[in-house]
Design an enzyme around this catalytic site. Structure first.
Site, PDB file in Angstrom:
ATOM      1  N   GLU A 129      17.647 -65.985 -26.642  1.00  0.00           N
ATOM      2  CA  GLU A 129      18.401 -67.378 -26.511  1.00  0.00           C
ATOM      3  C   GLU A 129      17.270 -68.609 -26.254  1.00  0.00           C
ATOM      4  OE1 GLU A 129      20.856 -66.829 -27.805  1.00  0.00           O
ATOM      5  OE2 GLU A 129      22.425 -67.386 -26.101  1.00  0.00           O
ATOM      6  N   THR A 182      22.083 -75.799 -31.402  1.00  0.00           N
ATOM      7  CA  THR A 182      22.305 -75.651 -30.101  1.00  0.00           C
ATOM      8  C   THR A 182      21.165 -76.800 -29.542  1.00  0.00           C
ATOM      9  OG1 THR A 182      23.314 -73.833 -29.831  1.00  0.00           O
ATOM     10  CG2 THR A 182      22.192 -74.670 -27.710  1.00  0.00           C
TER      11      THR A 182
HETATM   12  N1  HSE Z   1      25.562 -73.541 -22.665  1.00  0.00           N
HETATM   13  C1  HSE Z   1      24.964 -73.388 -24.052  1.00  0.00           C
HETATM   14  C2  HSE Z   1      24.950 -74.987 -24.607  1.00  0.00           C
HETATM   15  C3  HSE Z   1      25.711 -72.748 -24.807  1.00  0.00           C
HETATM   16  O1  HSE Z   1      26.270 -75.615 -24.482  1.00  0.00           O
HETATM   17  O2  HSE Z   1      24.292 -75.823 -24.920  1.00  0.00           O
HETATM   18  C4  HSE Z   1      25.147 -72.684 -26.296  1.00  0.00           C
HETATM   19  O3  HSE Z   1      26.239 -71.778 -26.957  1.00  0.00           O
END
Ligand code: HSE
Length: 309
Positions: A129, A182
């Site tokens: 991630e 993201t």
């Molecule tokens: N919590 C993360 C965001 C999840 O919202 O940036 C990304 O899938």
């Protein structure tokens, strides 16, 4: 012990409105497949990657990086080959990178006789991630590994709680065909919040957890509210407000941005309600001329799972 395993790697909805970076849930009907094989050769080789245009080099691939984190914590002397069959589109907001990271480490752990706990696997998968978004968030990889709903109670030290899944809960997810990275949708967020917004937000997080445990669908619906992230990110998503109000009108318990978007999710009580909500969402996008994918899914209680070879 098996030398090779084929796994289903589920898509996930992170944040679930009020729980930015801490809440997530795994889906049943959407996910990737992966084949992981033990090799004498040390290290990790990605031998096949179908369905998406992503790097094959181990250090540039999220499954490769997560797998290397596991390897370096293990006393296993060999390596692994990975085949990845992507069905989740990158940048869709339903945990594409998490599915690959979680699937790789879960499969490797199985092939090694499960020396690592689920918490360890989440830590390894978070490396993937980090590569994908710049931040090692765990709210997609935790539900992908544990199954069901999960809460990241703390990042330091990492503490993951698996939350009860009400038996009639379904999710509907619509993915407008644009890509939102993201890393980009994190850059637009503010780094501070007001106390007033904090009070509203943690009230809803508590309410959502209570609603999930007591299977109080009305409380779940009331708690699916995000005062902090959604008002900022929703501008990136075509017709967000219209889709949201159409899905609530069609009977959704609540509706919000899936992960960092652009997918929009709704939670519903029962499959027929989730289908009605899907129809309402599709109507909006058809009217404004936006192409989309749509998914109606029960909640995946197991997370990554073994498939028949
Ligand atoms: N919590 C993360 C965001 C999840 O919202 O940036 C990304 O899938």
């Amino acid at each position: 012990m098996d030398k090779e395993i084929r796994v289903f790697c589920p898509a996930t909805i992170a944040n679930i409105s009020c729980g930015f970076d801490v809440l997530g849930v795994a889906l049943d009907n959407v996910g990737d497949e992966m084949v992981v094989r033990k090799t004498r050769k040390k290290g990790i080789t990605i031998t096949k990657l179908e369905g998406q245009d992503l790097p094959l080099e181990t250090h540039k691939n999220v499954a490769g990086v997560a797998g290397l984190a596991l390897l370096s914590a293990s006393d296993y002397d060999g390596g692994f080959e990975i085949e990845i069959y992507k069905k989740i589109k990158a940048g869709s907001g339903i945990g594409s990178s998490a599915a690959s990271s979680a699937g790789a480490v879960w499969a490797m752990n199985k092939l090694l006789g499960e020396p690592f706990s689920n918490l360890d696997l989440v830590k390894f998968a978070m490396k993937g991630e980090e590569l994908a978004s710049g931040v090692p968030h765990a709210d997609n990889v935790a539900p992908a590994i544990y199954g069901g709903f999960t809460l990241v109670r703390s990042y330091d030290p990492l503490d993951i709680i698996k939350i009860n899944t009400p038996s009639e809960l379904y999710a509907t997810v619509i993915h407008p065909q644009i890509e939102v990275k993201t890393s980009d949708s994190r850059k637009i967020l503010k780094t501070t919040i007001s106390l007033a917004d904090g009070i509203k937000q943690w009230g809803n997080v508590g309410g959502l957890i209570a609603g999930l445990y007591t299977e109080d669908y009305n409380l779940i619906g009331r708690s699916l509210t995000d005062h902090i992230v959604e008002p900022i990110r929703s501008i990136l998503i075509p017709a967000f407000d219209t889709v949201k109000s159409a899905s609530i009108q069609a009977g959704a318990l609540g509706c919000g941005i899936s992960g960092s978007g652009p997918s929009i999710f709704a939670l519903c009580k029962g499959k027929s309600s989730a289908i009605k909500v899907a129809e309402a969402m599709q109507k909006v996008y058809t009217k404004v001329g936006i192409t989309y994918d749509i998914h109606v899914s029960s909640i995946n209680l197991e997370g990554v799972k073994k498939m028949n070879p």
